[in-house]
Enzyme design. Structure first.
Site, PDB file in Angstrom:
ATOM      1  N   ASP A  37      -8.420  -9.786   4.863  1.00 22.21           N
ATOM      2  CA  ASP A  37      -8.041  -8.093   5.137  1.00 22.21           C
ATOM      3  C   ASP A  37      -9.225  -7.661   6.317  1.00 22.21           C
ATOM      4  O   ASP A  37      -9.438  -7.493   6.452  1.00 22.21           O
ATOM      5  CB  ASP A  37      -7.880  -7.089   4.714  1.00 22.21           C
ATOM      6  N   GLU A  64     -12.299  -1.993  12.212  1.00 22.78           N
ATOM      7  CA  GLU A  64     -13.216  -1.576  10.861  1.00 22.78           C
ATOM      8  C   GLU A  64     -13.544  -2.237   9.927  1.00 22.78           C
ATOM      9  O   GLU A  64     -14.728  -1.364   9.286  1.00 22.78           O
ATOM     10  CB  GLU A  64     -11.323  -1.981  10.000  1.00 22.78           C
ATOM     11  N   GLU A 115       0.957  -1.577  -0.053  1.00 23.31           N
ATOM     12  CA  GLU A 115      -0.111   0.291   0.253  1.00 23.31           C
ATOM     13  C   GLU A 115       0.927   1.343  -0.262  1.00 23.31           C
ATOM     14  O   GLU A 115       1.072   1.953   0.756  1.00 23.31           O
ATOM     15  CB  GLU A 115      -0.711  -0.410   1.167  1.00 23.31           C
TER      16      GLU A 115
HETATM   17  O1  GCW Z   1      -6.721  -3.187   6.979  1.00 21.86           O
HETATM   18  C1  GCW Z   1      -6.209  -2.423   5.953  1.00 21.86           C
HETATM   19  C2  GCW Z   1      -6.657  -1.062   6.758  1.00 21.86           C
HETATM   20  C3  GCW Z   1      -5.397  -0.084   6.243  1.00 21.86           C
HETATM   21  C4  GCW Z   1      -4.407  -0.557   6.981  1.00 21.86           C
HETATM   22  C5  GCW Z   1      -3.542  -1.587   6.100  1.00 21.86           C
HETATM   23  C6  GCW Z   1      -2.545  -2.232   7.215  1.00 21.86           C
HETATM   24  C7  GCW Z   1      -2.499   0.251   8.143  1.00 21.86           C
HETATM   25  O2  GCW Z   1      -7.729  -0.611   5.483  1.00 21.86           O
HETATM   26  O3  GCW Z   1      -5.762   1.209   6.907  1.00 21.86           O
HETATM   27  O4  GCW Z   1      -2.830   0.502   6.714  1.00 21.86           O
HETATM   28  O5  GCW Z   1      -5.116  -2.617   6.264  1.00 21.86           O
HETATM   29  O6  GCW Z   1      -2.865  -3.682   7.659  1.00 21.86           O
HETATM   30  O7  GCW Z   1      -1.652  -2.311   7.588  1.00 21.86           O
END
Ligand code: GCW
Length: 720
Positions: A386, A414, A312
């Site tokens: 995730d 989240e 990311e």
């Molecule tokens: O879950 C996703 C989130 C991001 C997060 C990423 C990660 C910190 O949407 O906000 O970044 O994973 O775990 O690195």
């Protein structure tokens, strides 16, 4: 453990007491409430077993032990219990290590202490100088602290203490919170206010909250905190911020909480003035070594670094054509002389769109097994995508026997209703931990990889992405505290059940009144499945709104494919679901054959994961006799109905706990009910636009149109 017998308490007494003694509850005290015990039978028994405290030895940790005991005991027993240093009498609570206490050294506990390591403890009713006493002992003062909190928990949950015999050893060694806190005090995916760390005021002003944070963590066995976001800012490695970090470390130290930081891979360039961050470059190696030395000069017990690399947009070794192992080992070598560790995350989100995102971490990390230094963990999220409401276990578990893997769970919700939904996560944690990977045949559960027993690892760890902020009750929703609590208790003892943890937490946080505890525990135990049903039933995943991830967004289709919902649900007129069998992405081949065989056939694949692994026709026949389409509708409706039931249960308990938290939860449940209906209607209408089938007659029809839901915009949701 004989001591688990609990006193039966007369419910009627509670109704009377709840009204007058529990006013002014803002949740700040978490589960460490220590209110006066009113049941005279219990009180009498505790008084006769606890006449005086003797703590032998001297240290910051022991001072904290004494303070906690005095608060806890005087609170619960309604009077000071004297702290003595010389004469043992009947009913002494004697605390010490064999090294600090000759009295304890003389007891027959040596063999047991060989098993308890640094953090474990023993609580035992013994005769000391011929007097019946309760002894808390351990090899280290920290063990005494954990034992003390465990003992206080006995009293808080009204267990009999006349004849205690407990030996407790943590399941894993590194039990860490990961804060995704930014230096400007915003919290990525945080729904409970700002970051606790007031960087502007540190190091000169040290908020009293830091100590309470440390107490709460120590009480559940957490022994480390990564203070900063994995989307890291190199500034935290500069002298100015290290001084602030050192001030936090100082407050946490007596409680056994080590601090860790996130290391931005490009720091040598950003704050070090170098032209490269190539992990094989001698100047870069030297920069990190000097940085580690500098950190340890200020924080001698610094824990180490957590790193998100090449994911990311975060920089990493691949920017220089190097591997994750080369990057991690370079940092590990800098920390090793000081005893620090590197936690290198497996959550990689490539800049190229993979054919199936669920496969990426395995593809990148499996070939590197055995190539990491001995002080490196690979930190793996519980599932391959995730933190979705439900995922299968991550295929890396069991696939990297030569590398210690650290579990990463997300405590902050989240994808599970964020700040407003009551979702107790221990059942999710347990589901993952109990999954059998078959890595070494039957009985190779994820838990055995995490606790090191399956592959004989010497370092073991679990991380929980924190849900803590500056809200007066720390976590925003009163029940979100239970997820912090559950994470700590589980990382201490992987064998605890979600049910046991919920019950402990409810008794300590609200009341011991079973008229309250039993139905609320049931709500908690069901709550994760309810959320799965109204959000992503039958293995659906990643169909939430874009960016902020609050609310439904199954229609999200623009932009990078693997950031959309349509990539994951693949609905079309023929059916729905992601084919991860050999005819699709073949992600299933990343699992061991027994798992693969079970999942590759839709008839043997658990229905909870059906659409995770299969694209199935709308008329596919489910075990209920319904078609897939009908079943999907039913699950969505059941999910929302379950929230209504939670609300009814909660309302029926009015008067059994304090008004403040009762009303707060009540209000949150109304929001949850509204939002569960939103998820249900938006998703059912959206999928109907592909299935072209009616919503089963017995189910109430959505009041609004799909268009209405598609147009809901939420530009100001916190936590991004
Ligand atoms: O879950 C996703 C989130 C991001 C997060 C990423 C990660 C910190 O949407 O906000 O970044 O994973 O775990 O690195």
């Amino acid at each position: 453990m004989k001591s688990s017998t609990r006193y039966r308490i007369i419910p009627a007494l509670f109704a009377l007491l709840a009204c007058h003694s529990l006013s002014g509850e803002n949740g700040y005290r978490l589960w460490l409430r220590y209110d006066t015990i009113h049941d005279t039978v219990v009180l009498q028994a505790y008084h006769s077993a606890l006449k005086q405290i003797m703590v032998e030895g001297h240290s910051g940790t022991l001072n904290a032990v004494i303070e906690e005991l005095q608060n806890g005991l005087s609170g619960m027993l309604g009077q000071e219990i004297p702290l003595v240093s010389e004469t043992i009498t009947e009913g002494t609570l004697l605390i010490g290590t064999p090294a600090s206490s000759d009295r304890i050294a003389a007891l027959p506990v040596k063999d047991l202490l060989r098993r308890t390591g640094n953090d474990g403890f023993i609580i035992k009713t013994c005769l000391v100088s011929g007097k019946k006493c309760i002894v808390i002992t351990a090899n280290e003062d920290l063990g005494l602290m954990y034992g003390t909190f465990h003992f206080l928990r006995f009293l808080q949950t009204r267990q009999q203490i006349a004849d205690i015999d407990v030996v407790s050893v943590p399941s894993v060694q590194f039990r860490l919170l990961n804060h995704w806190d930014n230096l400007n005090r915003t919290v990525e995916r945080g729904y409970a206010g700002c970051s606790l760390w007031d960087w502007l005021l540190l190091p000169d002003t040290v908020s009293p909250r830091y100590k309470d944070y440390a107490r709460a963590n120590a009480s559940i066995g957490i022994n480390g905190a990564v203070l900063t976001n994995v989307n890291a800012d190199a500034l935290v490695l500069t002298p100015q911020y290290l001084e602030k970090t050192a001030a936090l470390a100082e407050v946490f130290r007596p409680y056994g909480i080590k601090v860790y930081l996130t290391a931005r891979f490009s720091a040598p360039v950003e704050v070090g003035g170098l032209s490269t961050a190539d992990p094989l470059d001698p100047q870069v190696i030297d920069w990190w070594q000097k940085k580690a030395d500098e950190i340890y000069r200020q924080i001698p017990d610094f824990g180490g670094f957590l790193v998100k690399a090449n994911s990311e947009g975060q920089p990493g070794p691949q920017n220089y054509g190097r591997t994750h192992a080369e990057g991690a080992n370079m940092l590990a070598r800098a920390l090793a002389p000081h005893g620090g560790i590197v936690m290198w995350r497996a959550f990689v989100y490539d800049s190229n769109v993979p054919e199936d995102r669920a496969k990426q971490a395995y593809d990148e990390f499996k070939p590197l097994d055995g190539k990491f230094s001995s002080n490196v963990f690979i930190q793996v999220k519980n599932g391959p995508i995730d933190f979705q409401p439900r995922e299968p276990f991550h295929p890396l578990f069991g696939s990297m026997p030569g590398t210690p893997l650290m579990m990463e769970f997300q405590l902050t919700q989240e994808y599970l209703g964020q700040g407003t939904h009551l979702v107790y996560l221990a059942p999710l944690f347990k589901e993952c931990l109990q999954s059998d990977t078959y890595a070494k045949g039957k009985g190779s559960e994820v838990a055995r990889i995490i606790d090191g027993t399956l592959e004989n690892h010497t370092i073991t760890g679990m991380a929980g992405v924190s849900n803590i902020g500056t809200d007066s009750d720390w976590c925003g929703h009163p029940f979100a505290q239970s997820n912090w609590y559950a994470f700590g208790r589980l990382s201490w003892d992987l064998s605890l059940t979600a049910d046991t943890i919920a019950e402990e937490w409810l008794r300590m946080t609200f009341t011991n009144n079973e008229t309250f505890v039993i139905p609320v525990k049931q709500m908690m135990m069901g709550s994760r499945e309810y959320a799965v049903n109204y959000m992503t039933p039958l293995g659906l995943h990643h169909i939430m709104a874009r960016d902020h991830h609050h609310g439904p967004g199954p229609w999200v289709s623009e932009g990078r494919p693997d950031w959309t919902s349509v990539y994951y649900h693949r609905a079309d007129t023929a059916g729905v679901g992601f084919d991860r069998t050999a005819s699709g992405s073949d992600a299933l081949s990343q699992y061991f054959p027994e798992v693969k065989q079970q999942y590759e056939n839709p008839d043997s694949c658990p229905e909870t994961l059906l659409l995770w692994f299969h694209h199935l026709p709308w008329d596919y026949r489910m075990t209920t006799g319904r078609t897939l389409w009908e079943e999907l509708c039913h699950r969505y409706y059941e999910g929302a109905d379950s929230v209504k039931k939670m609300q009814q249960t909660w309302k029926s308990l009015e008067g059994l706990i304090d008004k403040e938290r009762f009303e707060q939860v009540n209000a949150m449940l109304s929001i949850q009910l509204k939002e569960a209906g939103w998820w249900r209607d938006a998703c059912v209408l959206y999928f109907q636009s592909f299935s072209h089938r009616p919503i089963p007659e017995e189910l109430e029809k959505p009041a609004r149109s799909l268009e209405y839901y598609r147009n809901i915009k939420e530009p100001t949701i916190p936590g991004i």
